[in-house]
Design a protein around this motif. Structure first.
Motif, mmCIF file in Angstrom:
data_model
loop_
_atom_site.group_PDB
_atom_site.id
_atom_site.type_symbol
_atom_site.label_atom_id
_atom_site.label_comp_id
_atom_site.label_asym_id
_atom_site.label_seq_id
_atom_site.Cartn_x
_atom_site.Cartn_y
_atom_site.Cartn_z
ATOM 1 N N LEU A 157 0.814 -1.214 0.000
ATOM 2 C CA LEU A 157 0.000 0.000 0.000
ATOM 3 C C LEU A 157 0.847 1.262 0.000
ATOM 4 N N THR A 158 1.994 1.227 0.666
ATOM 5 C CA THR A 158 2.839 2.416 0.751
ATOM 6 C C THR A 158 3.251 2.903 -0.623
ATOM 7 N N ALA A 159 3.551 1.969 -1.530
ATOM 8 C CA ALA A 159 3.941 2.361 -2.886
ATOM 9 C C ALA A 159 2.733 2.619 -3.767
ATOM 10 N N ASN A 160 1.637 1.888 -3.522
ATOM 11 C CA ASN A 160 0.478 1.947 -4.411
ATOM 12 C C ASN A 160 -0.401 3.179 -4.197
ATOM 13 N N VAL A 161 -0.678 3.510 -2.941
ATOM 14 C CA VAL A 161 -1.641 4.572 -2.641
ATOM 15 C C VAL A 161 -1.241 5.924 -3.226
ATOM 16 N N PRO A 162 0.007 6.392 -3.047
ATOM 17 C CA PRO A 162 0.366 7.700 -3.622
ATOM 18 C C PRO A 162 0.205 7.741 -5.144
ATOM 19 N N LEU A 163 0.525 6.650 -5.826
ATOM 20 C CA LEU A 163 0.372 6.616 -7.277
ATOM 21 C C LEU A 163 -1.096 6.670 -7.671
ATOM 22 N N PHE A 164 -1.941 5.959 -6.929
ATOM 23 C CA PHE A 164 -3.380 5.971 -7.213
ATOM 24 C C PHE A 164 -3.950 7.368 -6.992
ATOM 25 N N ALA A 167 -3.011 9.569 -9.880
ATOM 26 C CA ALA A 167 -3.829 9.273 -11.057
ATOM 27 C C ALA A 167 -5.224 9.864 -10.910
ATOM 28 N N SER A 168 -5.780 9.815 -9.716
ATOM 29 C CA SER A 168 -7.125 10.338 -9.479
ATOM 30 C C SER A 168 -7.172 11.854 -9.569
ATOM 31 N N SER A 169 -6.085 12.518 -9.200
ATOM 32 C CA SER A 169 -6.096 13.977 -9.158
ATOM 33 C C SER A 169 -5.740 14.619 -10.495
ATOM 34 N N ASP A 170 -4.724 14.071 -11.176
ATOM 35 C CA ASP A 170 -4.312 14.721 -12.428
ATOM 36 C C ASP A 170 -4.209 13.784 -13.622
ATOM 37 N N GLY A 171 -4.689 12.537 -13.455
ATOM 38 C CA GLY A 171 -4.721 11.620 -14.599
ATOM 39 C C GLY A 171 -3.403 10.950 -14.903
ATOM 40 N N SER A 193 -1.391 -2.047 -15.015
ATOM 41 C CA SER A 193 -1.235 -0.834 -15.818
ATOM 42 C C SER A 193 -2.463 0.021 -15.548
ATOM 43 N N VAL A 194 -2.244 1.167 -14.925
ATOM 44 C CA VAL A 194 -3.350 1.986 -14.419
ATOM 45 C C VAL A 194 -3.408 3.307 -15.178
ATOM 46 N N SER A 195 -4.599 3.666 -15.624
ATOM 47 C CA SER A 195 -4.784 4.924 -16.350
ATOM 48 C C SER A 195 -6.097 5.567 -15.947
ATOM 49 N N ALA A 196 -6.190 6.871 -16.181
ATOM 50 C CA ALA A 196 -7.380 7.628 -15.809
ATOM 51 C C ALA A 196 -8.441 7.522 -16.900
ATOM 52 N N ILE A 197 -9.690 7.537 -16.484
ATOM 53 C CA ILE A 197 -10.828 7.621 -17.398
ATOM 54 C C ILE A 197 -11.342 9.053 -17.323
ATOM 55 N N ARG A 198 -11.391 9.715 -18.468
ATOM 56 C CA ARG A 198 -11.777 11.126 -18.486
ATOM 57 C C ARG A 198 -13.145 11.303 -19.133
ATOM 58 N N SER A 199 -13.832 12.364 -18.723
ATOM 59 C CA SER A 199 -15.107 12.728 -19.335
ATOM 60 C C SER A 199 -14.841 13.426 -20.662
ATOM 61 N N THR A 200 -15.890 13.746 -21.392
ATOM 62 C CA THR A 200 -15.732 14.444 -22.671
ATOM 63 C C THR A 200 -15.091 15.808 -22.485
ATOM 64 N N GLY A 202 -12.624 16.260 -20.396
ATOM 65 C CA GLY A 202 -11.260 16.032 -19.948
ATOM 66 C C GLY A 202 -11.083 15.896 -18.456
ATOM 67 N N VAL A 203 -12.177 15.829 -17.722
ATOM 68 C CA VAL A 203 -12.098 15.709 -16.264
ATOM 69 C C VAL A 203 -11.939 14.238 -15.881
ATOM 70 N N VAL A 204 -11.017 13.956 -14.966
ATOM 71 C CA VAL A 204 -10.826 12.580 -14.493
ATOM 72 C C VAL A 204 -12.046 12.163 -13.687
ATOM 73 N N GLU A 205 -12.699 11.082 -14.116
ATOM 74 C CA GLU A 205 -13.905 10.633 -13.432
ATOM 75 C C GLU A 205 -13.840 9.179 -12.992
ATOM 76 N N GLY A 206 -12.738 8.521 -13.281
ATOM 77 C CA GLY A 206 -12.599 7.128 -12.866
ATOM 78 C C GLY A 206 -11.205 6.614 -13.175
ATOM 79 N N ILE A 207 -10.935 5.381 -12.757
ATOM 80 C CA ILE A 207 -9.629 4.752 -12.940
ATOM 81 C C ILE A 207 -9.833 3.368 -13.558
ATOM 82 N N LEU A 208 -8.986 3.026 -14.531
ATOM 83 C CA LEU A 208 -9.025 1.708 -15.150
ATOM 84 C C LEU A 208 -7.701 1.006 -14.880
#
Length: 289
Positions: A157-164, A167-171, A193-200, A202-208
């Motif tokens: 979690l220590t390595a994973n949480v900051p990256l997540f 991704a949630s804040s700036d994609g 492999s984690v990437s942001a899902i953006r709205s039309t 360009g706002v980050v609204e989810g994670i894949l």
């Protein structure tokens, strides 16, 4: 026949835009064999629904045969119909394109080679495919009540949480190898492999997250590391044993009361004295030099 003339006339008009023409004008002709168009505004309404970019207009309308006000109204109506028609056509095309993209995405999402998991910005699972369920050993309905952090091994979690969170804040996209904890307490190694899902907009609204099970590779890496450590240990033991043997030999050779010497063979087959001990020097009265 009249029908053939109408069909040929309209077919020619259909070719205007594909052939690169900039405009198409309808004119009023009655009872002529080469171009019958007794109602130009109706004809323009037809082409308004079949073209997108070219300019449509009337070349000739014989106003004495018509009510001028009505002609103006019909042209205005044709213009409005064209605008509404193309708005509907473009919307239908966009919807069809979206359905095709969604269909392709669904096909990829449901394929069995990789696990797919879509979460909200807090990590709560919103959608998972069958392969992801297999990897983590959990039912879909249970996963949809959980967060990705709940499954992640505490040590990761220590390595994973900051990256997540990034991704949630700036994609920001990222890759990570970590462990998921299964219900039976066992762990499975995955490469995510984690990437942001953006709205039309360009706002980050989810994670894949796309997950590949790398447990077998990790096991092979650990076994290889174990073998390397074993080999290094044995080599170290052999070197130490050789060093001890050399030290024992040197101590015996140098302190032995017996006259000892070492003879070597040169490449040409001749013999040469390489080493003598002190007892040998004292006995013959000569040094190696």
């Amino acid at each position: 026949s009249d029908a053939d003339v109408f069909a040929e006339h309209m077919a020619l008009g259909d070719l205007a835009e594909p052939l690169g023409f900039d405009s198409l004008f309808a004119l009023e002709h009655h009872f002529t064999g080469y171009a019958m168009s007794p109602a130009p505004t109706q004809l323009l309404a037809y082409y308004a629904g079949r073209t997108k970019r070219i300019t449509l207009g009337t070349a000739v309308i014989v106003l004495p045969w018509h009510d001028p006000v009505r002609v103006a109204e019909e042209i205005a109506l044709a213009t409005d119909v064209a605008e509404r028609t193309w708005a509907s056509v473009e919307r239908a095309r966009a919807e069809a394109s979206l359905r095709r993209r969604e269909s392709r995405l669904r096909a990829v999402f449901d394929q069995a080679a990789a696990g797919f998991a879509r979460t909200d910005l807090t990590g709560k699972f919103m959608e998972v495919n069958d392969r992801f369920c297999e990897i983590v050993g959990r039912k879909r309905e249970d996963l949809l009540e959980s967060r990705m952090h709940d499954l992640t091994h505490p040590d990761d979690l220590t390595a994973n949480v900051p990256l997540f969170e990034l991704a949630s804040s700036d994609g920001h996209s990222f890759d990570i190898e970590k462990r998921y904890v299964r219900p039976d307490g066992g762990t499975v190694w995955v490469r995510n492999s984690v990437s942001a899902i953006r709205s039309t907009k360009g706002v980050v609204e989810g994670i894949l997250a796309v997950s590949i099970d790398v447990t077998a590779r990790k096991k092979a890496e650990r076994e290889l590391q174990r073998l390397n450590e074993t080999l290094e240990h044995r080599v170290a033991e052999a070197v130490a044993a050789q060093r001890d043997a050399d030290a024992l030999y040197r101590a015996y050779f140098s302190t032995s009361p017996e006259a000892l010497f070492v003879i070597g063979v040169e490449p040409d087959g001749s013999f040469v004295v390489e080493e003598i001990n002190s007892a040998h020097e004292a006995g013959v009265g000569l040094k190696l030099e």
